[in-house]
Design a protein around this motif. Structure first.
Motif, PDB file in Angstrom:
ATOM      1  N   UNK A  84       8.106 -27.188  94.732  1.00 29.88           N
ATOM      2  CA  UNK A  84       7.713 -26.764  96.092  1.00 29.88           C
ATOM      3  C   UNK A  84       8.911 -26.541  97.008  1.00 29.88           C
ATOM      4  N   UNK A  85       9.970 -25.962  96.440  1.00 33.55           N
ATOM      5  CA  UNK A  85      11.166 -25.675  97.238  1.00 33.55           C
ATOM      6  C   UNK A  85      10.880 -24.534  98.215  1.00 33.55           C
ATOM      7  N   UNK A  86      11.514 -24.578  99.380  1.00 32.58           N
ATOM      8  CA  UNK A  86      11.373 -23.474 100.323  1.00 32.58           C
ATOM      9  C   UNK A  86      11.812 -22.175  99.647  1.00 32.58           C
ATOM     10  N   UNK A  87      11.055 -21.094  99.804  1.00 33.84           N
ATOM     11  CA  UNK A  87      11.392 -19.833  99.123  1.00 33.84           C
ATOM     12  C   UNK A  87      12.484 -19.075  99.866  1.00 33.84           C
TER      13      UNK A  87
ATOM     14  N   UNK B  28      17.147 -22.137  93.313  1.00 31.83           N
ATOM     15  CA  UNK B  28      16.951 -23.581  93.270  1.00 31.83           C
ATOM     16  C   UNK B  28      18.273 -24.277  92.958  1.00 31.83           C
ATOM     17  N   UNK B  29      18.500 -25.430  93.611  1.00 37.55           N
ATOM     18  CA  UNK B  29      19.729 -26.164  93.369  1.00 37.55           C
ATOM     19  C   UNK B  29      19.491 -27.336  92.429  1.00 37.55           C
ATOM     20  N   UNK B  30      20.548 -28.060  92.121  1.00 35.78           N
ATOM     21  CA  UNK B  30      20.462 -29.116  91.107  1.00 35.78           C
ATOM     22  C   UNK B  30      19.522 -30.243  91.539  1.00 35.78           C
ATOM     23  N   UNK B  31      19.371 -30.459  92.849  1.00 35.71           N
ATOM     24  CA  UNK B  31      18.414 -31.454  93.329  1.00 35.71           C
ATOM     25  C   UNK B  31      16.986 -31.053  93.003  1.00 35.71           C
ATOM     26  N   UNK B  32      16.673 -29.758  93.206  1.00 30.67           N
ATOM     27  CA  UNK B  32      15.359 -29.252  92.805  1.00 30.67           C
ATOM     28  C   UNK B  32      15.157 -29.419  91.306  1.00 30.67           C
ATOM     29  N   UNK B  33      16.244 -29.264  90.559  1.00 27.96           N
ATOM     30  CA  UNK B  33      16.184 -29.347  89.108  1.00 27.96           C
ATOM     31  C   UNK B  33      15.634 -30.697  88.666  1.00 27.96           C
TER      32      UNK B  33
ATOM     33  N   UNK C 234      26.517 -19.858  97.390  1.00 29.00           N
ATOM     34  CA  UNK C 234      27.351 -19.905  98.575  1.00 29.00           C
ATOM     35  C   UNK C 234      27.642 -21.297  99.067  1.00 29.00           C
ATOM     36  N   UNK C 235      26.712 -22.231  98.893  1.00 28.98           N
ATOM     37  CA  UNK C 235      26.920 -23.571  99.458  1.00 28.98           C
ATOM     38  C   UNK C 235      26.595 -24.696  98.488  1.00 28.98           C
ATOM     39  N   UNK C 236      25.960 -24.417  97.352  1.00 29.95           N
ATOM     40  CA  UNK C 236      25.550 -25.497  96.452  1.00 29.95           C
ATOM     41  C   UNK C 236      25.528 -24.997  95.014  1.00 29.95           C
ATOM     42  N   UNK C 237      25.431 -25.937  94.072  1.00 28.30           N
ATOM     43  CA  UNK C 237      25.338 -25.600  92.654  1.00 28.30           C
ATOM     44  C   UNK C 237      23.875 -25.324  92.316  1.00 28.30           C
ATOM     45  N   UNK C 238      23.612 -24.187  91.714  1.00 30.06           N
ATOM     46  CA  UNK C 238      22.239 -23.810  91.420  1.00 30.06           C
ATOM     47  C   UNK C 238      21.743 -24.432  90.122  1.00 30.06           C
TER      48      UNK C 238
END
Length: 579
Positions: free
Chosen positions: A126-129, A133-138, A398-402
């Motif tokens: 349910x990540x914001x679209x 997705x970043x590693x936390x979502x992972x 741009x700002x985080x690891x996907x």
């Protein structure tokens, strides 16, 4: 077959045969492995939990139960310990017979009916679209997917769901960021201002819009394109999200849109239901201590009586301008789940949403008149490292690891396994170097190596042992009484605990237990392998003793099936060779 459930039924029958008075708490009776294996194979608390309601001393009740349990043909000894615990020792042939049971069931071994087909909704990711997705979502994605698979195996009717947060201000930011990339695609030199999304992932979206609409919106006022660009960008981002999830072999059955809930009037409907039950009033909240939340206003608002359902305070559903708070929409969403027949709901959230748990549980209790239950599983952050050094940036995002950066680097199976090697509410270190090294300190390698080693033994058996048939059906007919070494029996007992592990982990909503269990199985197998290095008679392939070889091959195949069964819950493919 769950060995422990089978013997629990025997214990309950023994209790019932005593004709004890009183309302006995039979649900509290448990049969479990003893903490110390030296005490026996099974332990039950039956006498401890039933004695008081029955008006007896626990040890006296245990003495009455002892001969009844000794009558079981599989029991070799019953011992009373301490104030009234009962330990049972089972005959070796009972455990040896479990090998054939595993071979006959295959990877379905451990499947349970304990869930009784109860419908469960597991909402995860349910990540914001608004981007990749970043590693936390992972981590949340893997946890939620493994939990859903575990509940499936535990006999529940599971629906995997994704809630699309496409109605908030962040989607306007996405639309404005996309418009800049659209202008860039039309040849304009742009600068991404503070507050917009800077990642390169929006370039293809801008290019697609430029091709589709030309320069129609290049200089048009925002009012002319904002709604359209919200829709186009959200759809593009959800396409990216689905691709990211597919890279992890995660597929949701249901996608629910927050925007659609607003447009359908579902938010207003849920509000009206609460209002009809006198659970809404107009009031002014006291300012909270510390940082003010986004939905706080020091003026009259429509408040939900959340404090009547376990929350710390009442919560606003409408702002003073009449617009809905996020909480208002979230209540409507969970009301929608409830009305779709889900009395059991599980939400997987990031740990930063911990302060939101009580109000959401209160809301579910209120909207369902106490019929539905919500369990919120908070997932802690992942510390991403490379040989001990932090990894923080991604060119694409741009700002985080996907998520895709991680999957592309080490592979889907490694990612999924490692993400389950800690309890969900504990922080996890993911070191690119350590998770790919071939050592016993790397859990995914250690478990996969066990499976691959067994496959190698079974292949070699065909050439080294004349006439051996390694098909499961043939191995299931082996003389399992040949498995008499204490290490062999210990391994078989561990395998036989897999169905109990499935049921207990599913009930507790803790899929990490599967990873821990598989590491224990791998350790027991590798330990037995090492015994054979020093003791020739303990090797798996003994051409001069076909009966013992077949029994050991059956045991090894059972180990492989249980490992494969557990890996399936984790969403990991077992390997037959290590390269």
């Amino acid at each position: 077959m769950n060995v422990f459930s089978e013997f629990r039924r025997d214990v309950l029958r023994a209790v019932e045969s005593l004709g004890l008075p009183g309302d006995l708490p039979l649900k509290a009776v448990a049969v479990e492995p003893p903490r110390d294996p030296a005490h026996g194979d099974l332990a039950t608390n039956a006498a401890m939990v039933i004695a008081k309601p029955a008006g007896m001393a626990p040890r006296a009740l245990a003495e009455k139960l002892k001969p009844l349990l000794e009558a079981n043909p599989h029991v070799t000894a019953v011992e009373i310990a301490g104030p009234g615990f009962i330990n049972l020792r089972l005959k070796p042939d009972y455990w040896q017979a479990q090998v054939a049971t595993i071979l006959q069931a295959g990877t379905a071994y451990g499947d349970s009916k304990a869930g009784q087909g109860m419908k469960v909704n597991v909402e995860y990711v349910s990540a914001n679209p608004t981007g990749p997705m970043h590693v936390g979502h992972c981590r949340g994605a893997v946890f939620g997917d493994a939990l859903a698979a575990l509940l499936d195996k535990g006999g529940f009717d599971v629906t995997r769901e994704y809630y699309i947060n496409d109605a908030g201000a962040q989607v306007d930011v996405l639309a404005r960021s996309t418009h800049l990339r659209y202008r860039e695609a039309l040849g304009e030199s742009i600068t991404i201002p503070e507050g917009l999304y800077p990642g390169d992932y929006l370039k293809p979206v801008g290019e697609a819009l430029a091709k589709k609409y030309g320069d129609r919106f290049k200089t048009a006022p925002e009012a002319d394109w904002l709604t359209l660009f919200r829709k186009e960008a959200t759809e593009a981002m959800m396409g990216m999200v689905r691709e990211d999830l597919a890279a992890l072999n995660i597929h949701h059955a249901v996608f629910t849109s927050e925007k659609a809930l607003h447009e359908s009037g579902a938010v207003q409907t849920a509000f009206d239901r609460l209002q009809q039950r006198d659970l809404i009033y107009t009031g002014v909240l006291e300012p909270p201590k510390g940082k003010l939340p986004d939905d706080y206003e020091a003026r009259p608002q429509a408040l939900f009586k959340a404090s009547e359902f376990g929350d710390d305070t009442d919560r606003p559903l409408k702002k003073s301008d009449g617009s809905w708070t996020y909480f208002g929409a979230d209540i409507a969403y969970h009301d929608d789940k409830y009305r779709r027949g889900f009395n059991q709901m599980i939400d997987v959230w990031g740990a930063d949403h911990g302060g939101y748990v009580k109000r959401m549980k209160a809301a579910v209790k209120a909207i369902s008149n106490g019929e539905a239950e919500l369990d919120v599983k908070l997932v802690q952050m992942v510390n991403l490292l490379d040989d001990g050094q932090p990894v923080r940036m991604s060119k694409r995002a741009g700002t985080f690891v996907t998520l895709r950066d991680v999957v592309d680097e080490v592979g889907r199976d490694v990612v999924r396994f490692i993400m389950l090697t800690r309890k969900n509410d504990a922080q996890l270190d993911f070191d690119f170097k350590k998770v790919t090294e071939q050592s016993k300190d790397n859990p995914v390698f250690y478990v996969q190596y066990a499976h691959a080693r067994i496959c190698s033994v079974l292949r070699n058996a065909k050439t080294e042992v004349p006439g051996v048939d390694t098909a499961d059906a043939a191995l299931a007919k082996a003389d399992m009484t040949k498995l008499s070494h204490p290490a062999e029996l210990a391994l078989v007992k561990l395998l036989a605990s897999w169905p109990r592990l499935v049921e207990s982990a599913a009930e507790a909503h803790e899929p990490h237990r599967v990873a821990f269990f598989l590491q224990d199985v791998a350790a027991a197998f590798h330990g037995l392998w090492n015994v054979g290095r020093d003791d020739v008679g303990m090797r798996f392939l003994l051409p001069e003793d076909g009966d013992l070889t077949r029994a050991r091959l059956a045991m090894l195949r059972a180990v492989a099936l249980v490992i494969a069964s557990g890996l399936a819950v984790m969403g990991v493919t077992p390997v037959e060779e290590m390269r």
